[in-house]
Motif scaffolding. Sequence first.
Motif, PDB file in Angstrom:
ATOM      1  N   GLY A 235       9.956 -22.940  -1.759  1.00 28.63           N
ATOM      2  CA  GLY A 235      10.528 -21.740  -2.377  1.00 28.63           C
ATOM      3  C   GLY A 235       9.447 -20.749  -2.791  1.00 28.63           C
ATOM      4  N   VAL A 236       8.344 -21.262  -3.351  1.00 29.83           N
ATOM      5  CA  VAL A 236       7.235 -20.390  -3.751  1.00 29.83           C
ATOM      6  C   VAL A 236       6.582 -19.772  -2.518  1.00 29.83           C
ATOM      7  N   ALA A 237       6.404 -20.577  -1.452  1.00 25.83           N
ATOM      8  CA  ALA A 237       5.781 -20.069  -0.227  1.00 25.83           C
ATOM      9  C   ALA A 237       6.620 -18.957   0.395  1.00 25.83           C
ATOM     10  N   ALA A 238       7.929 -19.128   0.416  1.00 27.24           N
ATOM     11  CA  ALA A 238       8.802 -18.104   0.990  1.00 27.24           C
ATOM     12  C   ALA A 238       8.698 -16.804   0.194  1.00 27.24           C
ATOM     13  N   TYR A 239       8.608 -16.917  -1.118  1.00 24.54           N
ATOM     14  CA  TYR A 239       8.474 -15.713  -1.952  1.00 24.54           C
ATOM     15  C   TYR A 239       7.168 -14.980  -1.640  1.00 24.54           C
ATOM     16  N   LEU A 240       6.062 -15.726  -1.541  1.00 27.09           N
ATOM     17  CA  LEU A 240       4.782 -15.081  -1.262  1.00 27.09           C
ATOM     18  C   LEU A 240       4.756 -14.442   0.126  1.00 27.09           C
ATOM     19  N   ASP A 241       5.293 -15.146   1.127  1.00 27.62           N
ATOM     20  CA  ASP A 241       5.300 -14.582   2.481  1.00 27.62           C
ATOM     21  C   ASP A 241       6.095 -13.285   2.535  1.00 27.62           C
ATOM     22  N   ASP A 242       7.229 -13.259   1.853  1.00 23.20           N
ATOM     23  CA  ASP A 242       8.033 -12.032   1.827  1.00 23.20           C
ATOM     24  C   ASP A 242       7.292 -10.913   1.100  1.00 23.20           C
ATOM     25  N   THR A 243       6.567 -11.253   0.053  1.00 21.70           N
ATOM     26  CA  THR A 243       5.797 -10.247  -0.680  1.00 21.70           C
ATOM     27  C   THR A 243       4.686  -9.671   0.183  1.00 21.70           C
ATOM     28  N   TYR A 244       3.964 -10.536   0.903  1.00 18.89           N
ATOM     29  CA  TYR A 244       2.883 -10.059   1.767  1.00 18.89           C
ATOM     30  C   TYR A 244       3.399  -9.082   2.825  1.00 18.89           C
ATOM     31  N   THR A 245       4.444  -9.499   3.546  1.00 17.89           N
ATOM     32  CA  THR A 245       4.913  -8.675   4.667  1.00 17.89           C
ATOM     33  C   THR A 245       5.649  -7.419   4.205  1.00 17.89           C
ATOM     34  N   SER A 246       6.132  -7.422   2.981  1.00 15.46           N
ATOM     35  CA  SER A 246       6.843  -6.250   2.469  1.00 15.46           C
ATOM     36  C   SER A 246       5.920  -5.240   1.803  1.00 15.46           C
ATOM     37  N   TYR A 247       4.867  -5.730   1.113  1.00 14.67           N
ATOM     38  CA  TYR A 247       4.112  -4.834   0.246  1.00 14.67           C
ATOM     39  C   TYR A 247       2.601  -4.809   0.464  1.00 14.67           C
ATOM     40  N   VAL A 248       2.053  -5.803   1.133  1.00 14.29           N
ATOM     41  CA  VAL A 248       0.596  -5.817   1.299  1.00 14.29           C
ATOM     42  C   VAL A 248       0.230  -5.014   2.541  1.00 14.29           C
ATOM     43  N   HIS A 249       0.313  -3.691   2.397  1.00 19.53           N
ATOM     44  CA  HIS A 249      -0.092  -2.719   3.405  1.00 19.53           C
ATOM     45  C   HIS A 249      -0.985  -1.722   2.678  1.00 19.53           C
ATOM     46  N   THR A 250      -2.134  -1.437   3.227  1.00 17.96           N
ATOM     47  CA  THR A 250      -3.085  -0.658   2.448  1.00 17.96           C
ATOM     48  C   THR A 250      -3.886   0.308   3.319  1.00 17.96           C
ATOM     49  N   PRO A 251      -4.241   1.478   2.773  1.00 17.16           N
ATOM     50  CA  PRO A 251      -5.228   2.318   3.458  1.00 17.16           C
ATOM     51  C   PRO A 251      -6.584   1.622   3.459  1.00 17.16           C
ATOM     52  N   VAL A 252      -7.393   1.934   4.456  1.00 16.51           N
ATOM     53  CA  VAL A 252      -8.699   1.294   4.607  1.00 16.51           C
ATOM     54  C   VAL A 252      -9.765   2.369   4.814  1.00 16.51           C
ATOM     55  N   VAL A 253     -10.855   2.253   4.078  1.00 12.23           N
ATOM     56  CA  VAL A 253     -12.013   3.127   4.241  1.00 12.23           C
ATOM     57  C   VAL A 253     -13.198   2.249   4.632  1.00 12.23           C
ATOM     58  N   SER A 254     -13.830   2.566   5.756  1.00 10.52           N
ATOM     59  CA  SER A 254     -14.893   1.717   6.286  1.00 10.52           C
ATOM     60  C   SER A 254     -16.210   2.469   6.367  1.00 10.52           C
ATOM     61  N   LEU A 255     -17.294   1.719   6.196  1.00 11.65           N
ATOM     62  CA  LEU A 255     -18.640   2.257   6.348  1.00 11.65           C
ATOM     63  C   LEU A 255     -19.522   1.140   6.899  1.00 11.65           C
ATOM     64  N   ALA A 256     -20.267   1.440   7.953  1.00  9.19           N
ATOM     65  CA  ALA A 256     -21.103   0.423   8.585  1.00  9.19           C
ATOM     66  C   ALA A 256     -22.398   1.046   9.070  1.00  9.19           C
ATOM     67  N   VAL A 257     -23.450   0.231   9.125  1.00  5.45           N
ATOM     68  CA  VAL A 257     -24.757   0.634   9.639  1.00  5.45           C
ATOM     69  C   VAL A 257     -25.107  -0.301  10.783  1.00  5.45           C
ATOM     70  N   GLY A 258     -25.570   0.257  11.901  1.00  6.12           N
ATOM     71  CA  GLY A 258     -25.884  -0.584  13.051  1.00  6.12           C
ATOM     72  C   GLY A 258     -27.053  -0.056  13.849  1.00  6.12           C
ATOM     73  N   TYR A 259     -27.403  -0.819  14.879  1.00  6.08           N
ATOM     74  CA  TYR A 259     -28.495  -0.464  15.784  1.00  6.08           C
ATOM     75  C   TYR A 259     -27.988  -0.639  17.207  1.00  6.08           C
ATOM     76  N   ARG A 260     -28.192   0.367  18.037  1.00  3.42           N
ATOM     77  CA  ARG A 260     -27.643   0.388  19.383  1.00  3.42           C
ATOM     78  C   ARG A 260     -28.708   0.014  20.410  1.00  3.42           C
ATOM     79  N   PHE A 261     -28.362  -0.961  21.267  1.00  3.32           N
ATOM     80  CA  PHE A 261     -29.227  -1.363  22.365  1.00  3.32           C
ATOM     81  C   PHE A 261     -28.619  -0.893  23.679  1.00  3.32           C
ATOM     82  N   ASP A 262     -29.411  -0.228  24.532  1.00  6.77           N
ATOM     83  CA  ASP A 262     -28.953   0.140  25.855  1.00  6.77           C
ATOM     84  C   ASP A 262     -29.163  -1.032  26.798  1.00  6.77           C
ATOM     85  N   LEU A 263     -28.103  -1.410  27.525  1.00  4.81           N
ATOM     86  CA  LEU A 263     -28.171  -2.567  28.402  1.00  4.81           C
ATOM     87  C   LEU A 263     -28.494  -2.137  29.841  1.00  4.81           C
TER      88      LEU A 263
END
Length: 259
Positions: free
Chosen positions: A231-259
Amino acid sequence: MATDCTSLVCFRSRAPHHGRVILLAACLAAWLLYPSLAAAQAQPAPAAPWRLAPEIGTAVPIDLAMGATIESPYGLRLGASIGYMPGPYVGLVNEVATGFDFYDQATADLIGDVLQSSLVVLVRAGWRPWLGLTIDAGYCLTTLGGSASSEEVLQTFTDTPPPGGASDVPYDVSSTLHLLRLDVGWTFNFGQMYVRSSVGAAVTLHASTTVDPGVTGMPARDRARRGFGRGVAAYLDDTYTSYVHTPVVSLAVGYRFDL
């Protein structure tokens, strides 16, 4: 007067001759240069190389991660990363959800305990259509987090009564989330190094939660505890799929190799 006419006739007779010489020289030059001009036009433009780019970065509020991207000469991209979800990131998700009354603080506390320090794996594909512009879509797996909670805490999240009344017997709670990631970004190049920023969204498509009651040695009580846990698992799964949707802001640093 005759002399002047003769001179004029001589001048006029020489002028067309000079024009024919210039025209003949131009034709000769064009005939000589044509093969090299044709070869230059037929020569294809040098193709962009394949590129491999390891990077480290963050996607708030999803993860801190390290990964790599490979890009084709046509701008098609394929990448993957692995990281973890810090507790403060889960806190950001919960602040938004409770701020909009999607769920209460007790649910937020349980989700925070379950998801913090989860392993996060992202596989994405995308395209760089123009200069530094990137468009990516990916599948994100969040798993291997977990916490221990008592019946007294968990009974808030289900209508199934705890067996024998609430107690401090611990339950192991863990959740796996399957998310869709969409991102639009821009890459700033500094030679072979780069900084990539993007904005997007993460949407929970599916969730799978287990609430393990352990074994007490009493079969009837264990069955009741397993039913309570479902019963607890079903409640959490429904909460995740109904409400855990979020905007995302990303920042990354990398190094590019030419192959």
